[in-house]
Design a protein around this motif. Sequence first.
Motif, PDB file in Angstrom:
ATOM      1  N   GLN A 168     -26.032  59.594 -13.607  1.00 18.48           N
ATOM      2  CA  GLN A 168     -25.411  59.579 -14.564  1.00 18.48           C
ATOM      3  C   GLN A 168     -26.382  60.207 -15.587  1.00 18.48           C
ATOM      4  O   GLN A 168     -27.524  59.963 -15.552  1.00 18.48           O
ATOM      5  N   GLN A 169     -25.630  60.613 -16.841  1.00 14.47           N
ATOM      6  CA  GLN A 169     -26.425  61.160 -18.007  1.00 14.47           C
ATOM      7  C   GLN A 169     -26.806  59.871 -18.657  1.00 14.47           C
ATOM      8  O   GLN A 169     -25.803  59.187 -19.034  1.00 14.47           O
ATOM      9  N   VAL A 170     -28.123  59.780 -19.043  1.00 12.59           N
ATOM     10  CA  VAL A 170     -28.546  58.265 -19.504  1.00 12.59           C
ATOM     11  C   VAL A 170     -29.578  58.702 -20.640  1.00 12.59           C
ATOM     12  O   VAL A 170     -30.393  59.770 -20.382  1.00 12.59           O
ATOM     13  N   ILE A 171     -29.536  57.900 -21.838  1.00 14.97           N
ATOM     14  CA  ILE A 171     -30.480  58.207 -22.870  1.00 14.97           C
ATOM     15  C   ILE A 171     -31.255  56.834 -22.875  1.00 14.97           C
ATOM     16  O   ILE A 171     -30.447  55.777 -22.990  1.00 14.97           O
ATOM     17  N   ASP A 172     -32.446  56.754 -22.355  1.00 15.32           N
ATOM     18  CA  ASP A 172     -33.101  55.416 -22.432  1.00 15.32           C
ATOM     19  C   ASP A 172     -33.912  55.407 -23.585  1.00 15.32           C
ATOM     20  O   ASP A 172     -35.193  55.654 -23.708  1.00 15.32           O
ATOM     21  N   LEU A 173     -33.321  54.608 -24.577  1.00 16.90           N
ATOM     22  CA  LEU A 173     -34.090  54.643 -25.966  1.00 16.90           C
ATOM     23  C   LEU A 173     -35.156  53.933 -25.860  1.00 16.90           C
ATOM     24  O   LEU A 173     -36.512  54.081 -26.719  1.00 16.90           O
ATOM     25  N   GLU A 174     -35.261  52.824 -25.222  1.00 17.00           N
ATOM     26  CA  GLU A 174     -36.513  51.797 -25.063  1.00 17.00           C
ATOM     27  C   GLU A 174     -37.610  52.490 -24.154  1.00 17.00           C
ATOM     28  O   GLU A 174     -38.601  52.260 -24.806  1.00 17.00           O
ATOM     29  N   ALA A 175     -37.264  53.427 -23.537  1.00 18.24           N
ATOM     30  CA  ALA A 175     -38.388  54.018 -23.060  1.00 18.24           C
ATOM     31  C   ALA A 175     -38.935  55.084 -24.009  1.00 18.24           C
ATOM     32  O   ALA A 175     -40.195  55.224 -23.622  1.00 18.24           O
ATOM     33  N   LEU A 176     -37.983  55.802 -24.555  1.00 15.91           N
ATOM     34  CA  LEU A 176     -38.597  56.723 -25.372  1.00 15.91           C
ATOM     35  C   LEU A 176     -39.497  56.012 -26.673  1.00 15.91           C
ATOM     36  O   LEU A 176     -40.347  56.504 -27.277  1.00 15.91           O
ATOM     37  N   ALA A 177     -38.971  55.052 -27.100  1.00 16.79           N
ATOM     38  CA  ALA A 177     -39.733  54.209 -27.814  1.00 16.79           C
ATOM     39  C   ALA A 177     -40.685  53.191 -27.513  1.00 16.79           C
ATOM     40  O   ALA A 177     -41.572  52.667 -28.255  1.00 16.79           O
ATOM     41  N   ALA A 178     -40.981  53.041 -26.213  1.00 12.21           N
ATOM     42  CA  ALA A 178     -42.016  52.353 -25.554  1.00 12.21           C
ATOM     43  C   ALA A 178     -42.085  50.882 -26.344  1.00 12.21           C
ATOM     44  O   ALA A 178     -42.902  50.160 -26.609  1.00 12.21           O
ATOM     45  N   HIS A 179     -40.832  50.245 -25.987  1.00  7.85           N
ATOM     46  CA  HIS A 179     -40.378  48.964 -26.683  1.00  7.85           C
ATOM     47  C   HIS A 179     -39.196  48.410 -25.865  1.00  7.85           C
ATOM     48  O   HIS A 179     -38.126  49.277 -25.575  1.00  7.85           O
ATOM     49  N   ARG A 180     -38.930  47.325 -25.906  1.00 11.07           N
ATOM     50  CA  ARG A 180     -37.879  46.677 -25.118  1.00 11.07           C
ATOM     51  C   ARG A 180     -36.863  46.141 -25.885  1.00 11.07           C
ATOM     52  O   ARG A 180     -35.930  45.500 -25.542  1.00 11.07           O
ATOM     53  N   GLY A 181     -37.011  46.492 -27.213  1.00 12.62           N
ATOM     54  CA  GLY A 181     -35.890  46.525 -28.096  1.00 12.62           C
ATOM     55  C   GLY A 181     -35.486  44.974 -28.667  1.00 12.62           C
ATOM     56  O   GLY A 181     -34.559  44.653 -28.889  1.00 12.62           O
ATOM     57  N   SER A 182     -36.712  44.212 -28.526  1.00  8.48           N
ATOM     58  CA  SER A 182     -36.234  42.844 -29.198  1.00  8.48           C
ATOM     59  C   SER A 182     -37.627  42.406 -29.858  1.00  8.48           C
ATOM     60  O   SER A 182     -38.698  43.023 -29.810  1.00  8.48           O
ATOM     61  N   LEU A 183     -37.730  40.995 -30.377  1.00  6.36           N
ATOM     62  CA  LEU A 183     -38.722  40.593 -31.031  1.00  6.36           C
ATOM     63  C   LEU A 183     -40.000  40.575 -30.024  1.00  6.36           C
ATOM     64  O   LEU A 183     -41.092  40.537 -30.459  1.00  6.36           O
ATOM     65  N   PHE A 184     -39.557  40.434 -28.875  1.00 11.87           N
ATOM     66  CA  PHE A 184     -40.835  40.205 -27.645  1.00 11.87           C
ATOM     67  C   PHE A 184     -40.925  41.327 -27.000  1.00 11.87           C
ATOM     68  O   PHE A 184     -41.437  41.478 -25.945  1.00 11.87           O
ATOM     69  N   GLY A 185     -40.423  42.552 -27.698  1.00 16.48           N
ATOM     70  CA  GLY A 185     -40.428  43.743 -26.888  1.00 16.48           C
ATOM     71  C   GLY A 185     -41.482  44.670 -26.634  1.00 16.48           C
ATOM     72  O   GLY A 185     -41.637  45.686 -25.913  1.00 16.48           O
ATOM     73  N   GLY A 186     -42.553  44.469 -27.572  1.00 13.65           N
ATOM     74  CA  GLY A 186     -43.671  45.236 -27.701  1.00 13.65           C
ATOM     75  C   GLY A 186     -44.570  45.360 -26.077  1.00 13.65           C
ATOM     76  O   GLY A 186     -44.642  44.389 -25.503  1.00 13.65           O
ATOM     77  N   LEU A 187     -44.787  46.453 -26.070  1.00 13.33           N
ATOM     78  CA  LEU A 187     -45.537  46.767 -24.389  1.00 13.33           C
ATOM     79  C   LEU A 187     -47.117  46.682 -24.667  1.00 13.33           C
ATOM     80  O   LEU A 187     -47.664  47.474 -25.541  1.00 13.33           O
ATOM     81  N   ALA A 188     -47.904  45.741 -24.152  1.00 12.91           N
ATOM     82  CA  ALA A 188     -49.316  45.400 -24.449  1.00 12.91           C
ATOM     83  C   ALA A 188     -50.207  47.008 -24.355  1.00 12.91           C
ATOM     84  O   ALA A 188     -51.146  46.874 -24.722  1.00 12.91           O
ATOM     85  N   ASP A 189     -49.968  47.582 -23.059  1.00 11.94           N
ATOM     86  CA  ASP A 189     -50.615  48.715 -22.737  1.00 11.94           C
ATOM     87  C   ASP A 189     -50.011  50.071 -23.298  1.00 11.94           C
ATOM     88  O   ASP A 189     -50.470  50.964 -22.756  1.00 11.94           O
ATOM     89  N   ARG A 190     -48.784  50.051 -24.056  1.00 11.15           N
ATOM     90  CA  ARG A 190     -48.302  51.196 -24.509  1.00 11.15           C
ATOM     91  C   ARG A 190     -47.868  51.130 -25.908  1.00 11.15           C
ATOM     92  O   ARG A 190     -46.757  50.495 -26.254  1.00 11.15           O
ATOM     93  N   PRO A 191     -48.836  51.341 -27.068  1.00 11.22           N
ATOM     94  CA  PRO A 191     -48.273  51.344 -28.525  1.00 11.22           C
ATOM     95  C   PRO A 191     -47.094  52.156 -28.632  1.00 11.22           C
ATOM     96  O   PRO A 191     -46.800  53.428 -27.865  1.00 11.22           O
ATOM     97  N   GLN A 192     -46.046  51.919 -29.520  1.00 15.08           N
ATOM     98  CA  GLN A 192     -45.103  52.689 -30.123  1.00 15.08           C
ATOM     99  C   GLN A 192     -45.669  54.076 -30.390  1.00 15.08           C
ATOM    100  O   GLN A 192     -46.531  54.118 -31.086  1.00 15.08           O
ATOM    101  N   PRO A 193     -44.725  55.331 -30.123  1.00 10.48           N
ATOM    102  CA  PRO A 193     -45.206  56.599 -30.574  1.00 10.48           C
ATOM    103  C   PRO A 193     -44.883  56.376 -31.930  1.00 10.48           C
ATOM    104  O   PRO A 193     -44.119  55.638 -32.585  1.00 10.48           O
ATOM    105  N   SER A 194     -45.205  57.404 -32.945  1.00  9.21           N
ATOM    106  CA  SER A 194     -44.823  57.627 -34.156  1.00  9.21           C
ATOM    107  C   SER A 194     -43.385  57.703 -34.272  1.00  9.21           C
ATOM    108  O   SER A 194     -42.632  58.323 -33.235  1.00  9.21           O
ATOM    109  N   GLN A 195     -42.892  57.748 -35.552  1.00  7.90           N
ATOM    110  CA  GLN A 195     -41.224  57.871 -35.758  1.00  7.90           C
ATOM    111  C   GLN A 195     -40.940  59.681 -35.364  1.00  7.90           C
ATOM    112  O   GLN A 195     -40.005  59.916 -34.635  1.00  7.90           O
ATOM    113  N   LYS A 196     -41.953  60.204 -35.731  1.00  4.86           N
ATOM    114  CA  LYS A 196     -41.878  61.729 -35.507  1.00  4.86           C
ATOM    115  C   LYS A 196     -42.029  61.972 -33.819  1.00  4.86           C
ATOM    116  O   LYS A 196     -41.047  62.882 -33.509  1.00  4.86           O
ATOM    117  N   MET A 197     -42.728  61.440 -33.529  1.00  7.52           N
ATOM    118  CA  MET A 197     -42.885  61.808 -31.840  1.00  7.52           C
ATOM    119  C   MET A 197     -41.528  61.015 -31.001  1.00  7.52           C
ATOM    120  O   MET A 197     -40.969  61.661 -30.113  1.00  7.52           O
TER     121      MET A 197
END
Length: 356
Positions: A168-197
């Motif tokens: 299926q065609q999928v857009i995984d926004l959480e993978a692109l943003a390196a975040h699980r999309g919630s208050l606890f969603g930050g990834l310890a080993d992967r900081p979020q990319p810049s907004q531009k990235m």
Amino acid sequence: MSAIEILETADPESLARYDAIIDARSPAEFAEDHAPGAVNLPVLTNEERAEVGTIYVQESRFRARRIGAAYIARNVARHLETALADRPGSFKPLIYCWRGGQRSNAMAMILSQVGWRTTVLSGGYRTWRRHVTARLYDASWPLRLVLVDGYTGSGKTEVLQKLAARGQQVIDLEALAAHRGSLFGGLADRPQPSQKMFESRLLGILHGLDPDRPVIVEAESSKVGERMIPPALWQAMAAAPRVELSAPAQVRAAYLVRAYRDIVEDRAALDEALRRLPTPPGRKRLQAWGELADAGDFEALALALMELHYDPAYRRASRKGARPSLGVLELAGLEAAALDAAADEIVRRVEAFAAR
């Protein structure tokens, strides 16, 4: 020696004509954002760029150019001996820097003298950035979106991954943003990319989609962590039909404990996240939650957070405007087999939706 050519646009079709896209900016500039598929072959390091810039402003433009030219010559020579050493005579690179100025032209001159058909992107990175802004902020996307929706802990992200595995065609926004999309969603080993990235990554995905086929996205708020979903996509998501995943609260709590194992095992990160709740929990409630964490009863803690924060937020969002529905999938459990079955059923419903 080949003449240096000029490319005026930065759309993916134009960029795809080259054997390599070389970003000649410093590593720090490249890390903030770059054109998809670009490789970083800096003509000035971060430190050299800062030094030359300081000399240019505070001392002498001539001295800055002379020192910069020496650095550029040495760095390009190193690239010729390493990253570019095995390129054939037919090699066709595209080079850009910040605005298509001295750095890209200096590198292009050397590469063209090697005999390669070398092109410089007019306007440099800023031309790419204007393309991103025009597509994500000033245009609409003709996408047939379907959202996977549901309460926190209902397995949406895992189902989305299973849908991608099913073609299926999928857009995984959480993978692109390196975040699980919630208050606890930050990834310890992967900081979020810049907004531009984030936007460059997203546009790269969007350009590769077939507009005649449905595209499945996990329902999100307008931000994934600190990264904002651009208006063109967010507006399409707001009007998209959705399939809702539903599971009992206790099942969702157990799933959250598994999915957020990194937070469960990092007490400092857990305490900090609890303090950032939009609705301040108060001293007594924080103390009670801390006692649950001390006792290792994270499922009870997850249930408490769902009741106070996550579930009310989802209900509020669900009441906003018309939300076209492709039905609710009731899941008794969230083990792999149940999520596989959910993915299969979503495929069936999406295909039926596409056939309308």
